[in-house]
Design a protein around this motif. Structure first.
Motif, PDB file in Angstrom:
ATOM      1  N   PHE A  87       0.659  -1.316  -0.143  1.00 16.32           N
ATOM      2  CA  PHE A  87      -0.058  -0.096  -0.234  1.00 16.32           C
ATOM      3  C   PHE A  87       0.904   1.490   0.178  1.00 16.32           C
ATOM      4  N   ALA A  88       1.799   1.496   0.843  1.00 18.47           N
ATOM      5  CA  ALA A  88       2.879   2.471   0.836  1.00 18.47           C
ATOM      6  C   ALA A  88       3.357   2.753  -0.235  1.00 18.47           C
ATOM      7  N   GLU A  89       4.084   1.902  -0.892  1.00 14.70           N
ATOM      8  CA  GLU A  89       4.817   1.967  -1.959  1.00 14.70           C
ATOM      9  C   GLU A  89       3.784   2.226  -3.239  1.00 14.70           C
ATOM     10  N   ARG A  90       2.395   1.910  -3.181  1.00 14.56           N
ATOM     11  CA  ARG A  90       1.775   2.203  -4.408  1.00 14.56           C
ATOM     12  C   ARG A  90       1.195   3.716  -4.220  1.00 14.56           C
ATOM     13  N   ALA A  91       0.951   3.995  -2.822  1.00 16.40           N
ATOM     14  CA  ALA A  91       0.589   5.662  -2.661  1.00 16.40           C
ATOM     15  C   ALA A  91       1.643   6.400  -3.265  1.00 16.40           C
ATOM     16  N   ILE A  92       3.175   5.998  -2.789  1.00 18.02           N
ATOM     17  CA  ILE A  92       4.239   6.787  -3.060  1.00 18.02           C
ATOM     18  C   ILE A  92       4.224   7.111  -4.622  1.00 18.02           C
ATOM     19  N   GLN A  93       3.834   6.169  -5.327  1.00 19.13           N
ATOM     20  CA  GLN A  93       3.998   6.163  -6.830  1.00 19.13           C
ATOM     21  C   GLN A  93       3.060   7.287  -7.376  1.00 19.13           C
ATOM     22  N   TYR A  94       1.920   7.066  -6.680  1.00 21.36           N
ATOM     23  CA  TYR A  94       0.762   8.227  -6.979  1.00 21.36           C
ATOM     24  C   TYR A  94       1.257   9.545  -6.507  1.00 21.36           C
TER      25      TYR A  94
END
Length: 140
Positions: free
Chosen positions: A57-64
């Motif tokens: 989740f955290a990595e996905r959020a950072i990509q956004y």
């Protein structure tokens, strides 16, 4: 980008909802006016988040965060100013500097003094380049 995605980072449900509505979001963020907007939006999403199931989740959020940040580089400055004016006063200046940079400052840094002939030669060279080569008229 970070400010825009703060809501996405608070709860994974918000991120899932954003991902389910990615096409209109990316269309707006990147101002896409192409008929193949869905295909383009999916390609942009894959570029930022290549494999949704392979990252947490955290990595996905950072990509956004990066997606939103890069999207603002696409945003027209006049549109940005118009939006900002709705929240607070904005002083918008455009500056166009057509002068040639003074590279002779490096001589001062190296020798702690600048000889007179260097100033005179540089001034003549600048005026020749601006007037004859670039066609910029004198300021006087």
């Amino acid at each position: 980008g970070l400010y825009s995605t703060a809501v996405l980072m608070q709860d994974s449900k918000n991120l899932d909802k954003f991902e389910s509505e990615i096409v209109p979001a990316v269309k707006t963020i990147f101002a896409i006016k192409n008929q193949n907007v869905e295909e383009i939006a999916r390609k942009i999403q894959k570029m930022y988040v290549p494999d949704e199931s392979g990252i947490n989740f955290a990595e996905r959020a950072i990509q956004y965060v990066h997606l939103f940040g890069d999207g603002f580089f696409n945003f027209d400055i006049h549109e940005t100013v118009r939006l900002q004016r709705s929240f607070s006063p904005v002083y918008f200046y455009l500056q166009n500097n057509t002068d040639i940079p003074d590279f002779h400052e490096i001589f001062v840094a190296v020798s702690w003094k600048r000889p007179f002939w260097l100033d005179a030669g540089w001034a003549l060279l600048k005026s020749f380049l601006k007037d004859k080569i670039l066609g910029i008229p004198p300021k006087y």
